[in-house]
Every structure is written in C-alpha cells, then in structure tokens.
Design an enzyme around this catalytic site. Structure first.
Site, PDB file in Angstrom:
ATOM      1  N   CYS A   1       3.791   0.452   2.681  1.00  0.00           N
ATOM      2  CA  CYS A   1       4.804  -0.611   2.617  1.00  0.00           C
ATOM      3  C   CYS A   1       6.070  -0.002   2.028  1.00  0.00           C
ATOM      4  CB  CYS A   1       4.296  -1.808   1.824  1.00  0.00           C
ATOM      5  SG  CYS A   1       3.869  -1.451   0.104  1.00  0.00           S
TER       6      CYS A   1
ATOM      7  N   ASN B   1       5.037   0.307  -2.408  1.00  0.00           N
ATOM      8  CA  ASN B   1       3.650   0.685  -2.767  1.00  0.00           C
ATOM      9  C   ASN B   1       3.217   0.043  -4.087  1.00  0.00           C
ATOM     10  OD1 ASN B   1       1.751   3.761  -3.413  1.00  0.00           O
ATOM     11  ND2 ASN B   1       1.098   1.935  -2.338  1.00  0.00           N
TER      12      ASN B   1
ATOM     13  N   CYS C   1       2.965  -3.803  -3.929  1.00  0.00           N
ATOM     14  CA  CYS C   1       2.464  -5.137  -3.550  1.00  0.00           C
ATOM     15  C   CYS C   1       1.527  -5.071  -2.339  1.00  0.00           C
ATOM     16  CB  CYS C   1       3.619  -6.098  -3.258  1.00  0.00           C
ATOM     17  SG  CYS C   1       4.665  -6.453  -4.688  1.00  0.00           S
ATOM     18  N   ARG C   2       2.117  -4.953  -1.142  1.00  0.00           N
ATOM     19  CA  ARG C   2       1.315  -5.131   0.070  1.00  0.00           C
ATOM     20  C   ARG C   2       0.342  -3.999   0.340  1.00  0.00           C
ATOM     21  NH1 ARG C   2       6.432  -5.913   3.740  1.00  0.00           N
ATOM     22  NH2 ARG C   2       7.143  -4.445   2.130  1.00  0.00           N
ATOM     23  N   SER C   3       0.817  -2.749   0.273  1.00  0.00           N
ATOM     24  CA  SER C   3      -0.129  -1.657   0.597  1.00  0.00           C
ATOM     25  C   SER C   3      -1.201  -1.467  -0.479  1.00  0.00           C
ATOM     26  CB  SER C   3       0.591  -0.349   0.955  1.00  0.00           C
ATOM     27  OG  SER C   3       1.390   0.137  -0.092  1.00  0.00           O
TER      28      SER C   3
ATOM     29  N   ASP D   1       7.140  -9.529   2.874  1.00  0.00           N
ATOM     30  CA  ASP D   1       7.334  -8.906   1.562  1.00  0.00           C
ATOM     31  C   ASP D   1       7.327 -10.011   0.500  1.00  0.00           C
ATOM     32  OD1 ASP D   1       8.263  -7.681  -0.704  1.00  0.00           O
ATOM     33  OD2 ASP D   1       9.964  -6.696   0.273  1.00  0.00           O
TER      34      ASP D   1
END
Ligand code: 4NP
Length: 155
Positions: free
Chosen positions: A8, A11, A13-15, A125
């Site tokens: 993401c 690195n 939050c999402r990934s 995001d």
C-alpha cells in the site's frame, strides 16, 4: 513455497492488515511451509513504524495480531516474491514504474481482482477517515486473502 507481498502507500494500514489476515489463515490451515507473506509501502514516510493503532485495534477485535514493521517497496521485491498484490491504482502505478521486465509486471495485481463481492476497484485508504474505514479494509482483505489462498492451492 509461494511468496505473496502486499503493498500500500504507507505500509501501516492496509498492507499490514492483509499481511496479518493471510498469516492468520496460513497458521490456521497449516500452510507455513507452502505460503510466505510480507508487506511493504511505496512511500518511505513510515519506515520502521508499527501498524497504525486504529488498524491494529480493529484487527485484534477479529483475533488477528498485526506485527509487521513498515518498510519501503523495492525493485528486488519483484524478484523475491511470486505475487505482488497492491491495494489501489496509485500503488499499482508506483510499482509498475519500478518494474524492469515483463515477468515483474506479470506478478503485479490489484487486491480487487480477489474481492469480487465488493464493487470498489481500490481498497479505500482509511488513514484520514473514520473507524468504519478500517472495518471495510478488514472485510475486503479477508475475502481477498481467501481467494489468494485458493489461487495458490490451484497451482
Ligand atoms: P496505508 O495508509 O497506505 O494503508 O498504510 C496510509 C498511511 C499513511 C498515510 C497515507 C495512507 N500518510 O499519508 O501518512
């Protein structure tokens, strides 16, 4: 062993969420010898940081611990991983820009390729949003990780 890298922007939050969710599935299904997982960010803004506390808390409520430390995506990741799964089109464009060969591009894919029940093409995001954004990330990456494991199991 097949190795999956989630990417993401930051690195944090999402990934890391996808990383923790897939790791938890790997552990539950006894696939540690077959599937490896890591995550990275296209930006260097949060290198060395733990996952965002809001993301970690939401994951913990689902029994998933996020234990990654942020690092920046690097061209060598295209050599070291079999699948590079990005969270949105902007991440896709950033990774594509450092790809050198066709084999690199063939490894690059959007997470939404694995989330057919969601209409979004990007994993939104959540960084500047509300709590429900973190829940949506977890819902989407959970479906995505299930389908990634199915794809890896089928060859
Ligand atoms: P991520 O979220 O890409 O899912 O880790 C973000 C984290 C930090 C920032 C943006 C997005 N930031 O602007 O610092």
């Amino acid at each position: 062993m097949k190795k999956v890298l989630f990417v993401c922007l930051g690195n944090i939050c999402r990934s890391p969420a996808a990383h923790g969710v897939l790791l938890s599935m790997i552990e539950k299904e006894g696939l540690k010898e077959q599937v490896g997982v890591d995550s990275a960010g296209t930006s260097n803004a949060h290198v060395g940081h733990k996952p965002d506390r809001r993301m970690s808390t939401a994951a913990k409520h689902r029994g998933i611990l996020l234990e990654s430390r942020a690092r920046q995506f690097d061209r060598s990741d295209f050599e070291n991983f079999d699948l590079v799964v990005v969270m949105d089109q902007s991440n896709y464009d950033s990774c594509k820009a450092v790809a050198l060969k066709r084999e690199h591009l063939e490894k690059l894919t959007l997470m939404s390729e694995f989330t057919p029940s969601f209409k979004q093409k990007d994993i939104p995001d959540p960084y500047y949003g509300e709590e429900d954004g973190f829940e949506l990330v977890l819902d989407m990456v959970t479906e995505g990780c299930e389908n990634i494991l199915k794809k890896l199991n089928n060859g």
